[in-house]
Write an enzyme that holds these catalytic residues in place. Structure first.
Site, PDB file in Angstrom:
ATOM      1  N   CYS A 160       0.817  -1.209   0.000  1.00 25.06           N
ATOM      2  CA  CYS A 160       0.000   0.000   0.000  1.00 25.06           C
ATOM      3  C   CYS A 160       0.850   1.256   0.000  1.00 25.06           C
ATOM      4  O   CYS A 160       2.019   1.229   0.335  1.00 25.06           O
ATOM      5  CB  CYS A 160      -0.862   0.047   1.258  1.00 25.06           C
ATOM      6  SG  CYS A 160      -2.225  -1.108   1.230  1.00 25.06           S
TER       7      CYS A 160
ATOM      8  N   ARG B  26       1.471  -7.928  -3.461  1.00 22.74           N
ATOM      9  CA  ARG B  26       0.723  -7.451  -4.625  1.00 22.74           C
ATOM     10  C   ARG B  26       0.279  -6.013  -4.398  1.00 22.74           C
ATOM     11  O   ARG B  26       0.045  -5.618  -3.264  1.00 22.74           O
ATOM     12  CB  ARG B  26      -0.529  -8.312  -4.841  1.00 22.74           C
ATOM     13  CG  ARG B  26      -0.250  -9.690  -5.380  1.00 22.74           C
ATOM     14  CD  ARG B  26      -1.531 -10.492  -5.525  1.00 22.74           C
ATOM     15  NE  ARG B  26      -2.109 -10.846  -4.234  1.00 22.74           N
ATOM     16  CZ  ARG B  26      -3.291 -10.465  -3.792  1.00 22.74           C
ATOM     17  NH1 ARG B  26      -4.041  -9.683  -4.521  1.00 22.74           N
ATOM     18  NH2 ARG B  26      -3.734 -10.847  -2.616  1.00 22.74           N
TER      19      ARG B  26
ATOM     20  N   CYS C  45      -3.113   4.940   2.209  1.00 21.77           N
ATOM     21  CA  CYS C  45      -4.173   3.974   1.931  1.00 21.77           C
ATOM     22  C   CYS C  45      -5.361   4.158   2.883  1.00 21.77           C
ATOM     23  O   CYS C  45      -5.194   4.262   4.095  1.00 21.77           O
ATOM     24  CB  CYS C  45      -3.657   2.547   2.052  1.00 21.77           C
ATOM     25  SG  CYS C  45      -4.907   1.329   1.564  1.00 21.77           S
TER      26      CYS C  45
ATOM     27  N   CYS D 155      -2.030  -2.948  -3.874  1.00 17.59           N
ATOM     28  CA  CYS D 155      -3.371  -2.782  -3.312  1.00 17.59           C
ATOM     29  C   CYS D 155      -4.308  -2.225  -4.382  1.00 17.59           C
ATOM     30  O   CYS D 155      -3.945  -1.345  -5.149  1.00 17.59           O
ATOM     31  CB  CYS D 155      -3.300  -1.809  -2.131  1.00 17.59           C
ATOM     32  SG  CYS D 155      -4.892  -1.354  -1.465  1.00 17.59           S
TER      33      CYS D 155
ATOM     34  N   CYS E 159      -5.706   1.687  -2.715  1.00 17.81           N
ATOM     35  CA  CYS E 159      -4.914   2.931  -2.750  1.00 17.81           C
ATOM     36  C   CYS E 159      -4.114   3.048  -4.040  1.00 17.81           C
ATOM     37  O   CYS E 159      -3.535   4.089  -4.327  1.00 17.81           O
ATOM     38  CB  CYS E 159      -4.010   3.040  -1.538  1.00 17.81           C
ATOM     39  SG  CYS E 159      -2.799   1.719  -1.400  1.00 17.81           S
TER      40      CYS E 159
ATOM     41  N   ASP F 127      24.969  33.768 -12.462  1.00 21.07           N
ATOM     42  CA  ASP F 127      23.756  34.555 -12.663  1.00 21.07           C
ATOM     43  C   ASP F 127      23.755  35.843 -11.860  1.00 21.07           C
ATOM     44  O   ASP F 127      23.851  35.833 -10.636  1.00 21.07           O
ATOM     45  CB  ASP F 127      22.541  33.707 -12.280  1.00 21.07           C
ATOM     46  CG  ASP F 127      21.257  34.380 -12.689  1.00 21.07           C
ATOM     47  OD1 ASP F 127      20.733  34.024 -13.741  1.00 21.07           O
ATOM     48  OD2 ASP F 127      20.789  35.280 -11.959  1.00 21.07           O
TER      49      ASP F 127
HETATM   50 ZN   LIG Z   1      -3.897   0.153   0.029  1.00 22.89          ZN
END
Ligand SMILES: [Zn+2]
Length: 509
Positions: free
Chosen positions: A34, A63, A38, A65, A68, A439
């Site tokens: 996440c 994996r 989230c 999410c 979110c 500059d």
């Molecule tokens: Zn999440």
């Protein structure tokens, strides 16, 4: 890569948007990773793991999410404190992926061994170069599935999977769903015009959007760019096709909303990356502000105008031409001149409202008869010589490895001096520490007498000297009416940049 667990923990529990994309949270039970923001209920501390990058979380078996959507978080900031080899590699991966020669080719370009590069990546990002590239591809595919109506075969191509079978397999493996099921979940309801894509590009707040618009508006090339109301629009060209984009802010969601009108979906990845660069969306204010606050002059600005970004550019070529046109004349004069150049040599584009042309290509300006445009001969020669160098590949804006070599190749063009080169590098390479030390505007803003004094003072701003420069140009712009005694008064209406370029270029040429 060492993450400060306590900082991560606090940011996670408070869903602090300023940390979005700076680390990812793996939840042990669900095996999902996440963003810090989230909305799902927060897990117990003992059940979470922190990762510096999404790719590291993926490599650890988590994996993304579906709530979110880690693919929507802002990109990896320079904050990671990675060695330059890693940040250069990340930039090259962002530009063209690992499609052609894989990790070996990337390592060779960077002048290191492939094993060493892998080791550096794992040490600093927690993931191998291939994992980083693969995660980026997957994330972009997910974005296209959720946010566009593109057929899946085109999503596969646009996100760099080559073929639909590999794309399907990768999506199923990671998301445990088919691409169609994911799209169904996203319930895309907003109708979109043909070839029009709407992307939400997240940033870490705060973001000084009005400051960004002011800067772009003052330098907008008529026919190519436009700032109207709270929106920035411009024509674009990529891989042989033309189109246009418009960008506004969605403040409530810490995002910019980009509408992209473009025929060839295979260019979408590149277009989105360029937009991220123009608006400096990977920037990490929380890391930048403390350094700048340490300088007494900058401290007040940082308080009253937080969230400043360093504007990048759509095309380094266009930016450099624009800078050359602006030498020794007013911003207004340069804008008029740029408008004439575009009307004469640009490619007309239709259906884009007040936007009428795509900026002229290097091949066109290399051969163009610029005698009637209203410029001194020397400047015409500079534009042609620079355009030829870009055509020949002597100067390139992609795949740049070292800013020093880039600066040197620019300065070889007669009429391009140190200041112009530094200004172009600052905006085209997105190096947060780029710094035009010659500059005059900066000297004036700080009341200093020499570039050496300026360089000494700037040591404390590292590695964020480009941000300090932007603030100081604002300071210098405001105090134009009361120039310091050490420098000659300036002509009314000349911007800090052009004034500076005039002075330093006169020396440099
Ligand atoms: Zn999440």
């Amino acid at each position: 890569m060492e993450l400060d667990i306590q900082v991560c923990s606090r940011a996670r529990l408070s869903r602090d948007a300023r940390f979005d994309g700076k680390f990812f949270i793996g939840v042990l039970g669900s095996r999902v990773y996440c963003r810090s923001i989230c909305p799902a209920p927060t897990a117990k501390e003992k059940n979470v793991r922190y990762f510096a990058t999404a790719a590291a979380a993926a490599e650890a078996g988590f994996r993304p999410c579906l709530r979110c959507r880690p693919e929507c978080s802002p990109g990896t900031p320079a904050w990671l404190g990675t060695p330059s080899t890693v940040s250069r590699a990340l930039r090259l991966i962002a530009e063209s992926g690992l499609d052609h020669d894989g990790v070996e080719g990337l390592a060779e370009r960077l002048g290191v061994g492939a094993r060493h590069l892998r080791r550096l990546f794992v040490q600093h990002l927690g993931a191998t170069p291939s994992a980083v590239a693969q995660t980026r591809r997957l994330h972009f595919a997910k974005k296209l599935i959720d946010e566009t109506k593109l057929p899946m075969s085109e999503v596969a191509l646009a996100s760099g999977f080559g073929c639909v079978r590999r794309f399907n397999a990768a999506i199923r493996k990671v998301y445990k769903r088919t691409p169609m099921q994911i799209r169904h979940l996203a319930r895309l309801s907003a109708p979109q015009a043909e070839n029009q894509y709407v992307f939400r590009l997240r940033y870490r707040p705060p973001y000084d959007w009005n400051g960004m618009l002011r800067f772009l508006a003052a330098r907008a090339t008529p026919g190519v760019e436009l700032v109207e109301g709270e929106e920035y629009c411009r024509t674009i060209s990529a891989n042989g096709s033309d189109g246009y984009i418009s960008v506004r802010r969605d403040e409530a969601n810490d995002a910019l909303v980009a509408r992209v009108q473009f025929g060839d979906p295979r260019s979408l990845f590149l277009i989105v990356e360029r937009l991220r660069a123009i608006f400096d969306l990977n920037s990490d204010w929380a890391a930048i502000a403390p350094n700048l606050k340490a300088d007494s002059l900058l401290a007040k600005r940082v308080e009253t105008e937080p969230g400043l970004r360093v504007p990048g550019c759509w095309s380094g070529f266009e930016l450099a031409i624009r800078a050359i046109l602006g030498q020794q004349i007013t911003v207004k004069g340069a804008t008029t001149l740029a408008g004439v150049l575009v009307r004469t040599f640009g490619r007309p584009i239709s259906g884009a409202g007040k936007l009428t042309h795509v900026f002229p290509a290097p091949q066109v300006l290399a051969e163009a008869d610029l005698a009637d445009i209203g410029m001194p001969r020397a400047r015409i020669e500079t534009i042609r010589a620079f355009s030829r160098a870009v055509c020949d590949g002597r100067i390139r804006f992609e795949g740049i490895l070292a800013a020093e070599e880039f600066l040197a190749s620019l300065c070889e063009i007669p009429g391009i001096g140190k200041w112009t080169a530094q200004y172009v590098a600052m905006r085209a390479l997105g190096e947060p520490d780029a710094f035009p030390s010659g500059d005059l505007g900066l000297l004036r803003a700080l009341g200093l007498g020499s570039p050496r004094q300026l360089e000494q003072r700037a040591e404390a701003w590292r590695p964020w000297r480009a941000y300090a420069t932007m603030y100081l140009w604002n300071v210098a712009g405001e105090s134009k009416a009361t120039p310091s005694r050490s420098l000659p008064p300036t002509r009314h209406g000349i911007s800090v940049e052009e004034r500076s370029s005039r002075s330093s270029e006169t020396v440099a040429i």
